[in-house]
Design a protein around this motif. Structure first.
Motif, PDB file in Angstrom:
ATOM      1  N   VAL A 323     -27.759  -5.437 -43.456  1.00 27.16           N
ATOM      2  CA  VAL A 323     -26.694  -4.583 -44.043  1.00 27.16           C
ATOM      3  C   VAL A 323     -27.490  -3.558 -45.291  1.00 27.16           C
ATOM      4  N   LEU A 324     -28.252  -4.229 -46.109  1.00 28.16           N
ATOM      5  CA  LEU A 324     -29.017  -3.482 -47.042  1.00 28.16           C
ATOM      6  C   LEU A 324     -30.105  -2.559 -46.362  1.00 28.16           C
ATOM      7  N   CYS A 325     -30.904  -2.876 -45.321  1.00 28.88           N
ATOM      8  CA  CYS A 325     -31.656  -1.877 -44.693  1.00 28.88           C
ATOM      9  C   CYS A 325     -30.673  -0.640 -44.025  1.00 28.88           C
ATOM     10  N   PHE A 326     -29.563  -0.971 -43.774  1.00 29.64           N
ATOM     11  CA  PHE A 326     -28.913  -0.004 -43.213  1.00 29.64           C
ATOM     12  C   PHE A 326     -28.389   0.912 -44.061  1.00 29.64           C
ATOM     13  N   VAL A 327     -28.046   0.232 -45.204  1.00 33.25           N
ATOM     14  CA  VAL A 327     -27.735   1.181 -46.638  1.00 33.25           C
ATOM     15  C   VAL A 327     -28.739   1.985 -47.030  1.00 33.25           C
ATOM     16  N   ALA A 328     -29.937   1.519 -46.932  1.00 30.97           N
ATOM     17  CA  ALA A 328     -30.902   2.102 -47.280  1.00 30.97           C
ATOM     18  C   ALA A 328     -31.567   3.353 -46.374  1.00 30.97           C
ATOM     19  N   SER A 329     -30.848   3.234 -45.158  1.00 34.94           N
ATOM     20  CA  SER A 329     -31.362   4.343 -44.238  1.00 34.94           C
ATOM     21  C   SER A 329     -30.032   5.216 -44.388  1.00 34.94           C
ATOM     22  N   LEU A 330     -29.301   5.356 -45.129  1.00 33.67           N
ATOM     23  CA  LEU A 330     -28.196   6.244 -44.811  1.00 33.67           C
ATOM     24  C   LEU A 330     -28.528   7.647 -45.023  1.00 33.67           C
ATOM     25  N   PRO A 331     -29.256   7.874 -46.074  1.00 34.54           N
ATOM     26  CA  PRO A 331     -29.861   9.428 -46.233  1.00 34.54           C
ATOM     27  C   PRO A 331     -30.266  10.172 -44.992  1.00 34.54           C
ATOM     28  N   GLY A 332     -30.706   9.200 -43.894  1.00 33.05           N
ATOM     29  CA  GLY A 332     -30.986   9.808 -42.773  1.00 33.05           C
ATOM     30  C   GLY A 332     -29.761  10.479 -41.694  1.00 33.05           C
ATOM     31  N   ALA A 333     -28.810   9.955 -42.324  1.00 32.12           N
ATOM     32  CA  ALA A 333     -27.314  10.456 -41.598  1.00 32.12           C
ATOM     33  C   ALA A 333     -27.127  11.610 -42.433  1.00 32.12           C
ATOM     34  N   LEU A 334     -27.484  11.857 -43.671  1.00 30.46           N
ATOM     35  CA  LEU A 334     -27.095  13.264 -44.259  1.00 30.46           C
ATOM     36  C   LEU A 334     -28.311  14.187 -43.683  1.00 30.46           C
ATOM     37  N   VAL A 335     -29.564  13.684 -43.262  1.00 30.67           N
ATOM     38  CA  VAL A 335     -30.434  14.714 -42.677  1.00 30.67           C
ATOM     39  C   VAL A 335     -29.817  15.258 -41.270  1.00 30.67           C
ATOM     40  N   LEU A 336     -29.368  14.294 -40.497  1.00 32.79           N
ATOM     41  CA  LEU A 336     -28.776  14.630 -39.148  1.00 32.79           C
ATOM     42  C   LEU A 336     -27.621  15.584 -39.376  1.00 32.79           C
ATOM     43  N   VAL A 337     -26.861  15.468 -40.620  1.00 29.29           N
ATOM     44  CA  VAL A 337     -25.705  16.487 -40.690  1.00 29.29           C
ATOM     45  C   VAL A 337     -26.269  17.660 -41.305  1.00 29.29           C
ATOM     46  N   ALA A 338     -27.080  17.696 -42.242  1.00 28.76           N
ATOM     47  CA  ALA A 338     -27.587  19.020 -42.864  1.00 28.76           C
ATOM     48  C   ALA A 338     -28.332  19.904 -41.752  1.00 28.76           C
ATOM     49  N   ARG A 339     -29.137  19.131 -40.918  1.00 29.29           N
ATOM     50  CA  ARG A 339     -29.920  19.815 -39.758  1.00 29.29           C
ATOM     51  C   ARG A 339     -28.681  20.374 -38.768  1.00 29.29           C
ATOM     52  N   ARG A 340     -28.001  19.734 -38.433  1.00 23.66           N
ATOM     53  CA  ARG A 340     -26.978  20.284 -37.413  1.00 23.66           C
ATOM     54  C   ARG A 340     -26.246  21.207 -37.939  1.00 23.66           C
ATOM     55  N   ARG A 341     -25.677  21.152 -39.171  1.00 25.48           N
ATOM     56  CA  ARG A 341     -25.128  22.424 -39.848  1.00 25.48           C
ATOM     57  C   ARG A 341     -25.967  23.656 -39.901  1.00 25.48           C
ATOM     58  N   GLY A 342     -27.154  23.505 -40.289  1.00 22.99           N
ATOM     59  CA  GLY A 342     -28.110  24.666 -40.482  1.00 22.99           C
ATOM     60  C   GLY A 342     -28.333  25.194 -38.962  1.00 22.99           C
ATOM     61  N   ARG A 343     -28.205  24.162 -37.793  1.00 20.81           N
ATOM     62  CA  ARG A 343     -28.464  24.933 -36.454  1.00 20.81           C
ATOM     63  C   ARG A 343     -27.182  25.920 -36.401  1.00 20.81           C
ATOM     64  N   THR A 344     -26.027  25.243 -36.391  1.00 17.35           N
ATOM     65  CA  THR A 344     -24.823  25.824 -36.376  1.00 17.35           C
ATOM     66  C   THR A 344     -24.603  27.165 -37.141  1.00 17.35           C
ATOM     67  N   ASP A 345     -25.110  27.172 -38.384  1.00 16.77           N
ATOM     68  CA  ASP A 345     -24.770  28.511 -39.204  1.00 16.77           C
ATOM     69  C   ASP A 345     -26.024  29.270 -38.565  1.00 16.77           C
ATOM     70  N   ALA A 346     -26.996  29.040 -38.002  1.00 18.63           N
ATOM     71  CA  ALA A 346     -27.970  29.916 -37.424  1.00 18.63           C
ATOM     72  C   ALA A 346     -27.597  30.728 -36.290  1.00 18.63           C
ATOM     73  N   GLY A 347     -26.824  29.655 -35.485  1.00 15.35           N
ATOM     74  CA  GLY A 347     -26.252  30.392 -34.186  1.00 15.35           C
ATOM     75  C   GLY A 347     -25.072  30.988 -34.200  1.00 15.35           C
ATOM     76  N   SER A 348     -24.264  30.942 -35.549  1.00 11.53           N
ATOM     77  CA  SER A 348     -23.335  31.886 -35.705  1.00 11.53           C
ATOM     78  C   SER A 348     -23.682  33.108 -36.210  1.00 11.53           C
ATOM     79  N   ARG A 349     -24.853  33.188 -37.244  1.00 10.93           N
ATOM     80  CA  ARG A 349     -25.356  34.343 -37.408  1.00 10.93           C
ATOM     81  C   ARG A 349     -25.972  35.253 -36.578  1.00 10.93           C
ATOM     82  N   THR A 350     -26.495  34.669 -35.352  1.00  6.45           N
ATOM     83  CA  THR A 350     -27.050  35.438 -34.209  1.00  6.45           C
ATOM     84  C   THR A 350     -25.988  35.742 -33.410  1.00  6.45           C
ATOM     85  N   GLY A 351     -24.835  35.384 -33.425  1.00  5.90           N
ATOM     86  CA  GLY A 351     -23.820  35.614 -32.153  1.00  5.90           C
ATOM     87  C   GLY A 351     -24.010  34.564 -31.110  1.00  5.90           C
TER      88      GLY A 351
END
Length: 420
Positions: A323-351
């Motif tokens: 459980v502690l190792c899973f907690v230590a890896s939670l910043p990886g979920a933020l990386v997933l969310v941030a990069r997917r959001r950046g991908r979505t924003d880039a797609g919306s800017r280019t139509g």
């Protein structure tokens, strides 16, 4: 003297034939066994076998030892424990990413430290969240290989980086299990010399075959892989950094195990817990788990019971550690969310449409980059864009950092993907 006729039985070849029914039955059993093995040797079975085995191990432990100690250990996970896990995870992830960067540099792949840390966090989270415990590393290897324009070399960099960690664990584990009191110290002292002799004999056989065998394509490929491993792990430039980072990462894992043991209610001193932690980490490397859970819990429960600390406490320690190792890896979920959001924003800017490929900078045979070549007709594959954008001159330019906190931010665009 009268000679009496004696009937001598005549041996005929026809009477010596095997029983037809027995032969038919043996052939039928062999055919059924081959059919069963062929059905088991399928991608679906190979994919889910480790998950099923890990679930069986956990179910047997819960049925045998109960869930009381495990639930009590989970209830003791408080805010200081979570912060401690995040801090240890930050140190181990940064040094693991630095080790990956060094190995990639040895394989002539450019990898800045910042994107390497983000990618490593993402792979740790996927390893902990998905069955098997290695899918995050597979994702990291393929993505980095695609970004570098050479998937094979990117995969080999990740494999060598993980191999360096396992080698450090085995070497430190042998030293710890041979010197400190543990349930397996006597067995280890008898087993290690035998394993050393077996390894020496195998090395001698391989060396003799190599000296007497003509060069072949497979031999050349093996020599190339060994050369990359020597350059990435054992060279004078990378070897000290790889060893130091592996030692720091292993120390962090052991510290996390000690924290988990304290949360599970064990008051045993650190020298007593150290060999038990090594056994747990060695068992965790088996690919028969659910996000790391499975053989680790079984080995830890047995080791704690054999050491007189209680099998239930060992099971609770291993579960809290997971459980502690899973907690230590939670910043990886933020990386997933941030990069997917950046991908979505880039797609919306280019139509939602991909930009037209612009002029591609190509290198002349003499290394002159002063001329632009017109783009090829149609859309270029992503691998071609990567290999052209980071041409031969850029791909061999290595990262100038030799310590994890000295990466140069002006090295250019990261060689990592922007989305999962």
């Amino acid at each position: 003297m009268s000679v009496q006729a004696v009937d001598v039985p005549v041996l005929r070849t026809g009477t010596m034939q095997p029983d037809a029914a027995g032969a038919t039955g043996a052939a039928g059993r062999g055919h059924a066994l081959r059919a069963l093995l062929s059905r088991l040797n399928t991608p679906a079975v190979r994919t889910h076998f480790g998950t099923v085995a890990g679930a069986v191990v956990l179910g047997a432990l819960m049925w045998r030892l109960g869930t009381g100690a495990f639930l009590e250990g989970l209830r003791r996970i408080d805010t200081p424990a979570v912060l401690t896990a995040l801090g240890i995870g930050l140190v181990t992830t940064v040094f693991s990413a630095w080790r990956w960067q060094l190995v990639a540099r040895g394989l002539r792949i450019r990898l800045p430290l910042g994107p390497a840390v983000a990618d490593y966090y993402r792979s740790l989270f996927l390893n902990a969240a998905l069955p098997g415990g290695v899918l995050g590393d597979v994702h990291r290897a393929v993505r980095h290989g695609q970004s570098a324009g050479d998937i094979g070399r990117g995969v080999r960099a990740v494999v060598l980086e993980r191999t360096a960690g396992q080698i450090a664990l085995v070497v430190a584990g042998v030293v710890v299990l041979l010197t400190l009191p543990s349930p397996v110290r006597d067995e280890a002292r008898h087993l290690v010399p035998l394993l050393a002799l077996a390894a020496l004999g195998a090395f001698a056989v391989v060396l003799a075959l190599r000296m007497n065998r003509a060069p072949s394509r497979r031999g050349r490929a093996l020599r190339r892989v060994l050369g990359e491993a020597r350059e990435g792990l054992l060279s004078r430039r990378n070897g000290p950094g790889v060893a130091l980072s592996s030692l720091v990462v292993l120390t962090g894992h052991v510290a996390m195990f000690v924290v988990a043991a304290r949360l599970a209610g064990s008051a045993a001193p650190v020298p007593v817990l150290l060999p038990l932690a090594v056994l747990a980490l060695l068992a965790m490397g088996l690919p028969l788990n659910i996000g790391g859970f499975g053989p680790r819990e079984g080995a830890t429960a047995w080791a704690f019971g054999a050491a007189g600390l209680g099998a239930s406490t060992g099971l609770a320690t291993a579960m809290v550690y997971g459980v502690l190792c899973f907690v230590a890896s939670l910043p990886g979920a933020l990386v997933l969310v941030a990069r997917r959001r950046g991908r979505t924003d880039a797609g919306s800017r280019t139509g939602g449409t991909a930009p037209e490929p612009g002029p591609v900078l190509r290198a002349a045979p003499g290394g002159d980059r002063s001329a632009y070549a017109p783009p090829l007709s149609g859309s270029l594959p992503s691998g071609d864009v990567s290999s052209e954008k980071y041409g031969a001159k850029e791909s061999v330019r290595l990262s100038s950092s030799s310590f994890p906190f000295s990466a140069d931010p002006r090295e250019g665009r990261p060689m990592t993907p922007d989305s999962v």
